[in-house]
Every structure is written in C-alpha cells, then in structure tokens.
Design an enzyme around this catalytic site. Structure first.
Site, PDB file in Angstrom:
ATOM      1  N   SER A 258     -66.611  36.828 129.346  1.00  0.00           N
ATOM      2  CA  SER A 258     -67.183  35.834 130.245  1.00  0.00           C
ATOM      3  C   SER A 258     -66.085  35.381 131.202  1.00  0.00           C
ATOM      4  O   SER A 258     -64.919  35.757 131.054  1.00  0.00           O
ATOM      5  CB  SER A 258     -67.661  34.628 129.447  1.00  0.00           C
ATOM      6  OG  SER A 258     -66.528  33.972 128.922  1.00  0.00           O
ATOM      7  N   LYS A 259     -66.486  34.566 132.150  1.00  0.00           N
ATOM      8  CA  LYS A 259     -65.495  34.058 133.095  1.00  0.00           C
ATOM      9  C   LYS A 259     -64.409  33.271 132.330  1.00  0.00           C
ATOM     10  O   LYS A 259     -63.221  33.389 132.594  1.00  0.00           O
ATOM     11  CB  LYS A 259     -66.192  33.153 134.106  1.00  0.00           C
ATOM     12  CG  LYS A 259     -65.348  32.999 135.323  1.00  0.00           C
ATOM     13  CD  LYS A 259     -66.132  32.704 136.557  1.00  0.00           C
ATOM     14  CE  LYS A 259     -65.155  32.770 137.691  1.00  0.00           C
ATOM     15  NZ  LYS A 259     -64.851  31.778 138.489  1.00  0.00           N
TER      16      LYS A 259
END
Ligand code: GLU
Length: 496
Positions: A258-259
């Site tokens: 994920s970011k």
C-alpha cells in the site's frame, strides 16, 4: 532486432503524482524491452489529467529514473515525435472531439446531474444494498435538447453509454478471456465538468492515435478493462494487445504494497523509489536485472541478465500474472553479481564519488588497484568507504583498546609492532612470499597465533578490523606508507 515480430510501439504512461517506484519502473522496462527487441519505439507519455494529484517535480523524477536505468524513450515530451504532444494536458481538445464523436455515434451522452443529486442516488443505492452506479437519468434525455443545453453552457459531464444487456469479453495476453455481464458496467464519466478527460478516455484515444500495439499496465486496471475495450469498439478501432502485469506484494507476501507500506519501507531504508537506488549504493545493471524478474522469467535456472540479454530474451508469454513478493535481499545479491562483472576501471569510476562524498581524496594513481581490492567484496557501493577509506586517509585512527583487547596485552602489541617493522624494513619489497613466513615465525616465537599478528598488522595499516586481504593492501599503499603507518602504530602502542 532479435525477432521477426513486427516493430512494436509501446508506451510508458505514468501519472506525475509522485516518485517513480519499482512497479512503474518494471512497466517501463518491459515496454522498452519489447520496443527494442522488435526494432519498434518506446514512448513516454505523461498522463497529467488528474490535477488534484499532480506534482510538479514528478515528471522530471520519472525522466531521471529512466535515464539512470539507461532506457531512454524514443518519443516523448522532451524528444518530441510524430504524435506530439506527449503530455495529456496539452491534448484536451483531441479528447473533447472524440467524446463528441461518441455522442454522435450514440455511444456517449451529456449528463447534467448535480453532485447533490448523484450523492442522493448513491445513498439510496447503498441503503438498498446496491453497488453504487449512475442511475441513467440523463441517458434518457432527448439528444437534441441535451446538445442545446450543453452548448448554452449548462455544467455537464460526458458519460459513456455502456451496453445494457449481454456480456463483454476482453482479452488479456496473460489471463485469456475475461467476460463480464454488461449489467455490471457503470456509465463512467469520460469528460469531467472541468472539460478535462479522464484516463478511461484519454489513454484509449492516445493509445489509438499513437499507434500503440501493446499496452503494458498494472493489474489495478483490470476492473475497468471491459470499459476500455468497449471504448475502442465503440469507435471502431483495432485493439492493442493488452498485458496486465502482476501485482507486487509486500516482502512477506501478505498483501499488496500500500502507499503506507511503501512509505514505511522507504523510511526503513529499503529501495522502493528509483531515485533512492543510487544513494543506497545500487547500480542500474542490478536494479534492471532484479526488476525484470519480478513477474518474468526466462527459464527456471538463469538469473543473471544484462539489459541487452533482456532485450534478446524477453517475451510476453513468459510473463507471470501471479502476484510476486518483493525480495529486497535478492537485489543485494544481484548488485554484488553485477558489481563483480564490471570492468575494474568502470568500478573505479563508480566508487570515486563515494570517497569524495566522505571527504576523502581518492588518488587517481591508486584508484584502480583499490577498486580491484574492493570489487569482489562489495555488495553495495555504500560499503566502499567503510571498507577502503583507509587507502586515502592521511591518518589511520587506531582503536588501541581494540588491539589490546583482541587478546594481546599492550606490551605484546608494542613488541609485535616493533618486530613486524624490523621484518618489513629488512625487505626491499613487502610481498606475501617474502613476508608471510617471517610473520608466522614471529607469532610462534612470541607464543601468539598467526591471526593475532595479522590482525595487529591489519589494524595498524587500516584502522579497521575488516579489510581486503593484507597482502592485497600492502602493494597498493606502497612500502613507504606501510612503514610510516607501522611506525605510528608502534609509537602509540609503546605509550599505551
Ligand atoms: N497513467 C496511468 C497510471 O499511471 C497509466 C496506466 C497505463 O499505463 O495505461 O497508472
């Protein structure tokens, strides 16, 4: 050209929303490989239609990263080319014209629904446990009336008229046919109320107009893939070959990066962004090899590839659609492998700036021999100063406590240093042949282990516990400097 396949036109189409990460670099690499293999073109297109996420330094970062990898676009914002401009923000009119063509063909329509109305519809659908979608109100408007309303300046978007019944089948080169019920497709927005096109239209238009033959992109586009083929078909265009690349997973294999994971990994010093690779001591040859194998393999045994090997051997049918976990230790492994393959002069050139950055003066006359001594032992360029800084230090810092505590008393250390000096002074050339026997003898006379004598010698010459082999170092330092450093060590040890 290494295949008889027709020249491929392949584009890398990043959105300038942040630093280029390894996933994006992988897409660019595969684009490049196919283009070069077939004698086609590698195109850079900047997809800057999302103004909210736009970052003005991102485009340069992407270009720098491609340049660092040595994969320069044949066409792009800087190079120009037959289909310029290559920045979507400069192509708005083109998208608008095609959207209007779709309206004429009855494949799209103006929608005047306000945000308030749309959010009410959404709320209601959620209450009814329906997937939120546009309810088609403006799809039913009289076309002439809608055209007039739009022409008179009433705020609107343009929506795609998805087919209502039946199914749509899209073909991905790695996954085969993907069929969806058309009833599950939304009438997505093609042109926003700002007049700007969204990806679903802009990318299709550009891929068609730019003659793109193969679309390599992330598998996050799979859900909207059927809409994309429908846009192509609505316009009567031939589709490119679609290739959705595998998802990159976290190193533990549990879930997508994920970011937040990306930021975390970066904070922990892992190479996620291309711009960090150089500072972390990685060389492009290794990064390319590592990235190429995240989702592609040649066979089950070959792992060492140069860029030109990859151009030769790359093929779409060996791409693997299954998610691949990022393996950072593999990158270190490849870095070591590729460093060892460099010509020593090339390696010398690459390590020089590291010594300079550490405030040292890497003397050119010994830089290549120093490189030769370090090359086999280096996994990351970050290590060369720790390992070889002593070659260029004026003063070698001697950690006396370490010498003494490494099972030598202060007295023994001083005596050993003196006797090593005697042995070395008696030699016109200090070579392994000439010195080793004498040093071993010295150890046995003093009742010490040979390792203790060599350890002391190493510390005296380098100030380090670990270094390249002592007899590799001595000829590089030269007799004079060796004697000088030993004398200094002796002096310090005698006072201890
Ligand atoms: N601009 C899109 C992105 O960065 C490109 C996807 C594509 O290659 O079509 O995700």
């Amino acid at each position: 050209m290494t295949t008889t396949n027709p020249p491929a036109r392949v584009r890398f189409a990043p959105s300038p929303t942040g630093f280029l990460h390894i996933g994006g670099a992988r897409t660019a690499l595969y684009d490049y490989l196919l283009a070069k293999q077939t004698g086609g073109a590698f195109i850079l297109r900047i997809e800057d239609t999302d103004q909210k996420r736009y970052q003005d330094t991102a485009e340069q970062d992407i270009k720098d990263a491609l340049a660092w990898m040595g994969i320069q676009p044949d066409e792009g914002p800087d190079r120009g080319g037959p289909y310029a401009p290559y920045r979507q923000s400069q192509r708005s009119q083109i998208y608008r014209d095609i959207a209007e063509e779709l309206i004429e063909k009855d494949q799209a329509y103006y929608c005047f629904c306000t945000t308030e109305r749309l959010s009410e519809v959404r709320d209601q659908q959620q209450k009814n446990n329906q997937t939120p979608h546009y309810d088609g109100t403006c799809r039913r408007l009289d076309k002439k009336e809608a055209v007039n309303r739009a022409a008179s300046g009433e705020p609107h978007v343009i929506r795609f008229k998805s087919p209502r019944g039946g199914t749509t089948t899209a073909v991905d080169a790695l996954r085969g046919e993907i069929t969806v019920e058309n009833s599950s497709l939304d009438d997505i927005i093609l042109i926003k109320s700002t007049g700007l096109a969204v990806y679903h239209l802009a990318a299709m238009v550009d891929d068609h107009l730019m003659g793109i033959t193969h679309v390599f992109r992330g598998s996050e586009w799979l859900p909207t893939f059927p809409i994309h083929v429908l846009v192509y078909r609505a316009l009567g265009w031939d589709e490119p070959i679609w290739v959705h690349l595998s998802v990159l997973l976290k190193p533990d294999g549990k879930g997508k990066m994920s970011k937040r994971d990306t930021e975390l990994a970066r904070e922990q010093g892992y190479p996620i962004f291309m711009k960090d690779m150089e500072d972390l001591g990685y060389i492009p040859e290794a990064v390319i090899n590592w990235i190429a194998l995240m989702g592609w393999s040649y066979d089950d045994k070959t792992e060492y590839f140069t860029l030109s090997d990859l151009v030769d051997k790359f093929s779409i049918d060996k791409l693997n659609p299954s998610p691949a976990a990022i393996n950072f230790s593999k990158l270190d492994h490849f870095n070591g492998l590729h460093i060892r393959e460099l010509a020593v002069e090339d390696f010398a050139k690459r390590i020089k700036p590291w010594f300079e950055k550490a405030g040292l003066l890497p003397r050119d006359e010994i830089l290549v021999p120093v490189a030769a001594a370090l090359q086999k032992r280096t996994k990351k360029l970050t290590e060369v100063v720790d390992m070889g800084g002593f070659f260029f230090h004026d003063e070698v810092g001697l950690a006396l406590d370490r010498i003494v505590s490494s099972k030598l008393s202060a007295g023994q250390a001083a005596e050993a240093a003196e006797r090593i000096l005697e042995i070395f002074r008696g030699l016109d050339e200090i070579t392994q042949d000439k010195a080793e026997t004498a040093l071993r003898e010295l150890a046995s006379q003093m009742g010490l282990k040979a390792g203790q004598i060599f350890g002391l010698l190493r510390e005296s010459l380098t100030g380090q516990k670990v270094s390249p082999p002592i007899f590799d170092i001595i000829p590089i330092l030269g007799r004079e400097l060796v004697l000088e450093r030993l004398e200094k060590a002796h002096k310090i040890l005698s006072k201890a």
